[in-house]
Design a protein around this motif. Structure first.
Motif, short mmCIF file in Angstrom:
data_model
loop_
_atom_site.label_atom_id
_atom_site.label_comp_id
_atom_site.label_asym_id
_atom_site.label_seq_id
_atom_site.Cartn_x
_atom_site.Cartn_y
_atom_site.Cartn_z
N VAL A 23 0.82 -1.21 0.00
CA VAL A 23 0.00 0.00 0.00
C VAL A 23 0.86 1.27 0.00
CG1 VAL A 23 -2.03 -1.08 1.03
CG2 VAL A 23 -0.28 -0.10 2.53
N THR A 24 2.15 1.12 -0.27
CA THR A 24 3.03 2.28 -0.44
C THR A 24 2.81 2.88 -1.82
OG1 THR A 24 4.71 1.30 1.01
CG2 THR A 24 5.42 3.08 -0.46
N PRO A 25 2.61 4.20 -1.93
CA PRO A 25 2.43 4.80 -3.25
C PRO A 25 3.66 4.58 -4.14
CG PRO A 25 1.80 6.35 -1.53
CD PRO A 25 2.48 5.19 -0.85
N PRO A 26 3.46 4.33 -5.42
CA PRO A 26 4.60 4.15 -6.32
C PRO A 26 5.45 5.43 -6.36
CG PRO A 26 2.57 4.46 -7.56
CD PRO A 26 2.17 4.27 -6.13
N GLY A 27 6.73 5.27 -6.45
CA GLY A 27 7.63 6.41 -6.47
C GLY A 27 7.97 6.96 -5.10
N HIS A 28 7.37 6.40 -4.06
CA HIS A 28 7.61 6.91 -2.71
C HIS A 28 8.49 5.93 -1.93
CE1 HIS A 28 6.86 9.32 0.83
NE2 HIS A 28 6.50 8.25 1.51
N ILE A 29 9.56 5.52 -2.51
CA ILE A 29 10.48 4.61 -1.82
C ILE A 29 11.85 4.79 -2.42
CG2 ILE A 29 10.24 2.59 -3.33
CD1 ILE A 29 10.24 2.57 0.53
N ARG A 30 12.84 4.56 -1.61
CA ARG A 30 14.26 4.65 -2.03
C ARG A 30 15.03 3.59 -1.26
NH1 ARG A 30 12.04 9.36 -1.19
NH2 ARG A 30 12.52 9.39 1.03
N PRO A 31 16.22 3.21 -1.73
CA PRO A 31 17.03 2.27 -0.93
C PRO A 31 17.35 2.81 0.46
CG PRO A 31 17.94 2.51 -3.15
CD PRO A 31 16.87 3.55 -3.01
N THR A 32 17.36 4.15 0.60
CA THR A 32 17.75 4.76 1.87
C THR A 32 16.57 5.09 2.77
OG1 THR A 32 17.73 6.96 0.84
CG2 THR A 32 19.81 5.75 0.83
N TYR A 33 15.34 4.83 2.33
CA TYR A 33 14.13 5.21 3.07
C TYR A 33 14.07 4.46 4.39
CZ TYR A 33 9.25 6.80 3.46
OH TYR A 33 8.08 7.41 3.84
N ARG A 34 13.93 5.20 5.50
CA ARG A 34 13.87 4.61 6.84
C ARG A 34 12.48 4.83 7.43
NH1 ARG A 34 18.21 7.18 10.52
NH2 ARG A 34 18.40 5.13 11.53
N ASN A 35 11.66 3.79 7.41
CA ASN A 35 10.40 3.83 8.14
C ASN A 35 10.68 3.38 9.57
OD1 ASN A 35 7.70 4.13 8.67
ND2 ASN A 35 7.02 2.48 7.35
N PHE A 36 9.81 3.72 10.50
CA PHE A 36 10.07 3.34 11.89
C PHE A 36 8.78 3.26 12.68
CE2 PHE A 36 10.56 7.90 11.39
CZ PHE A 36 9.85 8.45 12.44
N PHE A 37 8.73 2.25 13.56
CA PHE A 37 7.57 2.05 14.43
C PHE A 37 8.04 1.44 15.75
CE2 PHE A 37 5.15 2.30 10.45
CZ PHE A 37 4.11 3.12 10.85
N PRO A 38 7.22 1.54 16.80
CA PRO A 38 7.53 0.87 18.06
C PRO A 38 7.53 -0.65 17.86
CG PRO A 38 5.77 2.48 18.36
CD PRO A 38 5.97 2.33 16.88
N PRO A 39 8.24 -1.39 18.71
CA PRO A 39 8.40 -2.84 18.49
C PRO A 39 7.13 -3.66 18.64
CG PRO A 39 9.39 -2.18 20.58
CD PRO A 39 9.05 -0.92 19.85
N ASP A 40 6.07 -3.09 19.24
CA ASP A 40 4.83 -3.84 19.39
C ASP A 40 3.80 -3.52 18.30
OD1 ASP A 40 4.30 -1.26 20.23
OD2 ASP A 40 3.12 -1.85 21.98
N ALA A 41 4.15 -2.65 17.35
CA ALA A 41 3.20 -2.23 16.31
C ALA A 41 2.93 -3.38 15.34
CB ALA A 41 3.74 -1.02 15.55
N ARG A 42 1.65 -3.61 15.02
CA ARG A 42 1.27 -4.73 14.14
C ARG A 42 0.34 -4.31 13.01
NH1 ARG A 42 -1.56 -9.29 17.22
NH2 ARG A 42 -0.15 -10.84 16.33
N TRP A 43 -0.29 -3.15 13.10
CA TRP A 43 -1.35 -2.84 12.14
C TRP A 43 -0.82 -2.37 10.78
CZ3 TRP A 43 0.72 1.27 14.45
CH2 TRP A 43 0.53 2.53 13.93
N GLN A 44 0.46 -2.09 10.73
CA GLN A 44 1.07 -1.78 9.43
C GLN A 44 1.34 -3.07 8.65
OE1 GLN A 44 1.46 1.31 8.09
NE2 GLN A 44 0.30 1.93 9.89
N PHE A 45 1.58 -2.94 7.35
CA PHE A 45 1.94 -4.10 6.52
C PHE A 45 3.42 -4.42 6.76
CE2 PHE A 45 -1.98 -2.87 4.53
CZ PHE A 45 -2.51 -4.06 4.04
N SER A 46 3.71 -5.01 7.91
CA SER A 46 5.09 -5.28 8.31
C SER A 46 5.34 -6.78 8.35
CB SER A 46 5.36 -4.66 9.68
OG SER A 46 4.35 -5.02 10.61
N GLY A 47 6.47 -7.19 7.77
CA GLY A 47 6.88 -8.59 7.75
C GLY A 47 8.37 -8.68 7.98
N LEU A 48 8.99 -9.71 7.41
CA LEU A 48 10.42 -9.90 7.69
C LEU A 48 11.11 -10.74 6.65
CD1 LEU A 48 11.00 -12.67 10.34
CD2 LEU A 48 8.70 -12.11 9.56
#
Length: 425
Positions: free
Chosen positions: A394-419
């Motif tokens: 759900v990230t808009p196209p063109g809104h990402i770079r190799p250097t882009y740093r997203n950040f959330f607290p360690p208990d956050a789950r509602w984002q589209f986060s995986g590993l």
């Protein structure tokens, strides 16, 4: 997702006008499927109503740009400065974040009128040959709004998941079936050494992506794809959520307090796992990347698998030179896609799910926040957060770079986060 800017090379007013129009149109399209009630309700303190996202991004342009650089601009409604400010302490009082869902007025239609009023003024300003710093500020506002486009979708998903009706944000029709990789993940060896990390000065970035600096990496190996739902089910079946030896202390305490037994939105029905998606509730795709897991869960899974999470520097080093293509919001899947067996090497670096890293969100060497109100956004969050990389479905196209740093607290789950897994070489 948060950000303030670093822009050593200003874009032209024409380029930024095109960007502004496309971003504002995209946000309007995201809000159109929603009823006024859909856009008003707040499902938890960490989420915001869709109406608030649509208004806050507009408030940014009116307050940060028009109020400072367009002398004859008419403020749409003075009360909006209180209603739609977010974290800007220097700008004044604001509605408490947990109570944003109490804002039943103005209506969604009035918010769209507000957006049209501000859009016309920003376009007039851009066509008046403004100073480079004004163009740069508007460009920042566009990237800030793209962050909120993603947040709007993740927050709507969380809201709809609370309803027993399991409503769909978009048509739940199935997507085309394609060949998927069902084999075990492979691992690619990467050499260590001194590597360059951070924004290189070409184009736009947020301030936390720099300054560019050197980092020392030991040799490591990185999985060639993301961890899948099938692998996560194996973790669950092996008592992964009930074995304290796998968990960080704070993570284990959170598992007990929250009663976690599976990723967010999963529930078992007739012997099969189902999950809530933006296209309604659907069976869990075993070959798709697992998503809606916290840092604590990702770290526990890595320990169970005998691996670890990569550092953000390892991730960036591995991503260097790879094309910025992937399953982003414009694919219209609105959910992660299984890895293709036809792709060679390290896959799924961009899109699908934000990838947790083991790195705390901290300033790079020589980092200094931008002066003024726009500098309030990143630096003050550099405590108690972990970095995610790569973007999501759900990230808009063109809104990402190799250097882009997203950040959330360690208990956050509602984002589209995986590993993705890593290990020492």
């Amino acid at each position: 997702m948060h950000g303030s800017l670093t822009a050593p090379q200003a874009s032209s007013s024409i380029d930024v006008l095109d960007l502004f129009r496309s971003v504002r149109t995209a946000s309007r399209a995201l809000g159109r499927p929603l009823s006024d009630a859909d856009a008003t309700v707040q499902s938890m303190p960490d989420a915001s109503p869709a109406k608030w996202h649509l208004a806050h991004t507009t408030w940014f342009f009116e307050t940060m740009v028009l109020g400072q650089h367009l002398s004859d601009h008419r403020i749409f409604d003075p009360s909006f400065n209180f209603l739609f400010n977010s974290y800007y302490e220097s700008i004044g009082e604001r509605q408490p974040r947990p109570k944003r869902g109490m804002i039943t007025r103005p209506s969604l239609d009035e918010i769209f009128d507000y957006r049209a009023h501000v859009d016309a003024a920003v376009e007039r300003l851009l066509m008046s040959d403004p100073a480079p710093e004004v163009i740069t500020l508007i460009e920042l506002g566009c990237h800030h709004e793209q962050q909120h486009q993603e947040l709007l979708l993740t927050d709507i998903l969380h809201l709809f998941a609370q309803s027993p009706l399991r409503p769909a944000y978009r048509d739940p029709s199935p997507v085309a079936v394609s060949a998927v990789d069902q084999g075990p993940a492979g691992f690619s060896a990467l050499e260590g050494g001194i590597v360059e990390i951070g924004f290189d000065g070409q184009g736009f970035s947020f301030d936390c992506e720099g300054p560019r600096h050197r980092a020392l990496l030991e040799p490591f190996e990185l999985a060639d794809r993301l961890v899948t739902n099938r692998e996560w089910m194996e973790f669950m079946a092996d008592d992964g959520y009930r074995n304290p030896l796998l968990w960080l202390s704070a993570g284990w305490a959170t598992v007990g307090a929250e009663g976690w037994t599976a990723p967010l939105y999963w529930r078992e029905r007739d012997g099969q796992y189902w999950t809530m998606t933006l296209r309604g509730e659907q069976p869990v795709d075993p070959d798709a990347p697992v998503t809606h897991v916290s840092y604590y869960e990702a770290d526990a899974f890595a320990t169970w698998a005998g691996r670890r999470l990569p550092s953000e520097f390892e991730w960036e080093h591995a991503a260097a030179g790879k094309p910025l293509i992937g399953n982003f919001a414009d694919s219209d899947r609105l959910r992660p896609r299984a890895a293709s067996p036809e792709e060679a090497g390290i896959r799924q670096m961009y899109g699908d799910v934000w990838e947790w890293t083991r790195s705390a969100f901290l300033p790079y060497p020589r980092f200094k926040p931008v002066e003024g109100a726009v500098g309030e956004y990143n630096g003050k969050f550099m405590s108690g957060q972990f970095v995610l990389r790569g973007g999501s479905c759900v990230t808009p196209p063109g809104h990402i770079r190799p250097t882009y740093r997203n950040f959330f607290p360690p208990d956050a789950r509602w984002q589209f986060s995986g590993l993705r897994l890593a290990e020492d070489a």
